[in-house]
Design a protein around this motif. Structure first.
Motif, PDB file in Angstrom:
ATOM      1  N   SER A 315       0.761  -1.190   0.000  1.00 26.65           N
ATOM      2  CA  SER A 315      -0.051  -0.509  -0.096  1.00 26.65           C
ATOM      3  C   SER A 315       1.169   1.098   0.214  1.00 26.65           C
ATOM      4  O   SER A 315       1.201   1.326   0.491  1.00 26.65           O
ATOM      5  CB  SER A 315      -0.684  -0.289   1.118  1.00 26.65           C
ATOM      6  N   ASN A 316       0.923   2.646  -0.608  1.00 28.07           N
ATOM      7  CA  ASN A 316       1.242   3.642  -0.825  1.00 28.07           C
ATOM      8  C   ASN A 316       1.023   4.165   0.262  1.00 28.07           C
ATOM      9  O   ASN A 316       2.317   4.842   0.481  1.00 28.07           O
ATOM     10  CB  ASN A 316       0.935   4.363  -2.370  1.00 28.07           C
ATOM     11  N   LYS A 317       0.234   4.162   0.354  1.00 31.08           N
ATOM     12  CA  LYS A 317      -0.229   4.546   2.606  1.00 31.08           C
ATOM     13  C   LYS A 317       0.620   4.673   2.917  1.00 31.08           C
ATOM     14  O   LYS A 317       1.139   4.961   4.071  1.00 31.08           O
ATOM     15  CB  LYS A 317      -1.755   4.308   2.979  1.00 31.08           C
ATOM     16  N   TYR A 319       4.281   4.105   3.017  1.00 33.68           N
ATOM     17  CA  TYR A 319       5.034   5.155   2.864  1.00 33.68           C
ATOM     18  C   TYR A 319       5.252   6.005   2.043  1.00 33.68           C
ATOM     19  O   TYR A 319       4.826   7.035   1.307  1.00 33.68           O
ATOM     20  CB  TYR A 319       5.906   3.832   1.803  1.00 33.68           C
ATOM     21  N   LYS A 324      10.399   3.473   0.039  1.00 33.90           N
ATOM     22  CA  LYS A 324       9.218   2.751  -0.204  1.00 33.90           C
ATOM     23  C   LYS A 324       9.427   1.750   0.182  1.00 33.90           C
ATOM     24  O   LYS A 324       8.693   0.785  -0.586  1.00 33.90           O
ATOM     25  CB  LYS A 324       8.980   2.745  -1.892  1.00 33.90           C
ATOM     26  N   PHE A 342       2.505  -1.443  -6.473  1.00 28.28           N
ATOM     27  CA  PHE A 342       2.012  -0.440  -5.041  1.00 28.28           C
ATOM     28  C   PHE A 342       0.134  -0.494  -5.569  1.00 28.28           C
ATOM     29  O   PHE A 342      -0.105  -0.291  -6.729  1.00 28.28           O
ATOM     30  CB  PHE A 342       2.330   0.521  -5.516  1.00 28.28           C
ATOM     31  N   ASP A 344      -3.656   0.045  -6.342  1.00 29.92           N
ATOM     32  CA  ASP A 344      -4.485   0.814  -7.369  1.00 29.92           C
ATOM     33  C   ASP A 344      -5.191  -0.116  -7.849  1.00 29.92           C
ATOM     34  O   ASP A 344      -5.397  -1.214  -8.951  1.00 29.92           O
ATOM     35  CB  ASP A 344      -3.238   1.477  -8.623  1.00 29.92           C
TER      36      ASP A 344
END
Length: 386
Positions: A315-317, A319, A324, A342, A344
């Motif tokens: 999850s991008n959340k 980082y 990353k 990541f 999406d």
């Protein structure tokens, strides 16, 4: 010569105990005349929290609660039976007491690492800096950092001048500082320390892992060897991972593939288990699957080492800064970021899996594995003067 290893050997995590064993097995081979011990220091707060978490799931009647408790006790038994623990044991949050305990063992070298032993946080139950894992100057043994990591730190804390000055003062006296990732390397490098500083792989790359009877255990719990099998170490409790898992389940149904949860509970799997295999068996079980989907660092490593295609979903959340994470760091060094994604909502994970299955046939991980093994072993040979 007597060498002590200080790390997170006691936490309920297969990767943590395996990186500990990676150090033990490699040091035993490189220095057969030396006494190799895992320093049986345990952070009192962490021990208490892990015990509480194991039983909290049962109280809340969560799925997999019994399995979680069984894993807790099986794991503690495995650690006590397999690791060469120091005869003396210490459980405290007091760094001075921990230093006194380690000094009583009369080590020639103390190695700290691997894992996120240099993570700096200000959360209530975190190991507060400076803790024993920084190997304070009051230790009498020669000090080595081996695949240590500050990954997961609060980045604001790493920018504080008083913390930077304290870290520099501590690590200046090390024999060598070998870190596991670029993030930690950059942090230490910015301090301008004179101690030799370089990067090394996770200790699990230093060992060729073996365990007997794994296939039979998998068959006993319901793994179907008449079909293709995908391993998932991905929690469906995460909303993003649940959406990805639902797509993977659709793919599995279309291709008669058995989805097996091999660590974290995932409701989209046909079969889940976490307490069946010990850590050594878990490290080698990946060879019996045709694909792995995970968000975990050591699941990524053991997919690579067992030569199966894989997909890391994160999850991008997780980082919020430019850094990353350790999996991206690892795969970047291998030039294998195609195996990382990541999450999406627009991604077709069925299509992604098809692509990676084809790509893996032409990708070569063997040379990478051999190189990392040699790199880790060379670091220990150069750092320890027997």
């Amino acid at each position: 010569m007597k060498i002590g290893i200080l790390t997170y050997h006691h936490v309920i995590n297969d990767g943590a105990v395996l990186q500990t064993l990676g150090h033990v097995y490699t040091l035993r081979e490189l220095f057969p005349e030396a006494t190799i011990e895992v320093i049986d220091y345990r952070h009192a707060t962490i021990e208490r929290i892990e015990r509480r978490e194991a039983f909290k799931a049962l109280i809340k009647l969560k799925k997999g609660a019994i399995s979680k408790i069984k894993k807790y006790y099986n794991f503690k038994r495995f650690v006590n039976d397999l690791l060469p623990l120091s005869k003396e044991h210490c459980q405290t949050d007091d760094t001075a007491k921990a230093v006194a305990f380690i000094n009583r063992q009369h080590y020639d070298y103390v190695i700290v690492g691997s894992d996120e032993v240099w993570k700096i946080l200000d959360r209530k139950y975190a190991r507060q800096f400076p803790n024993i894992y920084w190997l304070p100057e009051t230790l009498t043994a020669k000090r080595i950092a081996s695949a240590a990591s500050a990954n997961g730190s609060n980045p604001k804390l790493l920018e504080k001048k008083d913390i930077q000055e304290k870290v520099k003062t501590i690590v200046e006296g090390f024999e060598a500082i070998a870190v596991r990732d670029q993030y930690t390397f950059d942090f230490i490098h910015r301090l301008g320390v004179s101690t030799p500083l370089y990067q090394v792989p996770d200790p699990t790359f230093g060992v060729d892992w073996k365990a007997d009877g794994v296939k039979e255990k998998l068959q006993k719990v319901g793994v179907d060897f008449s079909r293709k099998r995908f391993a998932l170490n991905l929690s469906s409790n995460n909303p993003e991972f649940a959406k990805a898992s639902e797509q993977i389940q659709q793919y599995a149904k279309q291709h008669n593939i058995q989805l097996v949860g091999i660590g974290q509970y995932n409701k989209y799997c046909e079969l889940n288990f976490s307490d069946v295999l010990n850590s050594l068996e878990w490290a080698t079980c990946y060879q019996y699957f045709d694909f792995c989907v995970t968000d975990r660092f050591h699941s990524t490593i053991f997919s690579i080492k067992n030569h199966i295609p894989f997909l890391v979903i994160e999850s991008n959340k997780k980082y919020p800064t430019a850094h990353k994470g350790k999996i991206v760091d690892l795969l970047s060094k291998m030039d294998k970021l195609a195996y990382h994604q990541f999450y999406d909502d627009s991604i077709d994970f069925k299509e992604k899996i098809d692509h990676l299955l084809q790509k893996y046939q032409s990708d070569n991980f063997t040379d990478i594995i051999d190189h990392l093994k040699k790199q880790f072993r060379t670091h220990l040979l150069n750092s320890i003067k027997g």
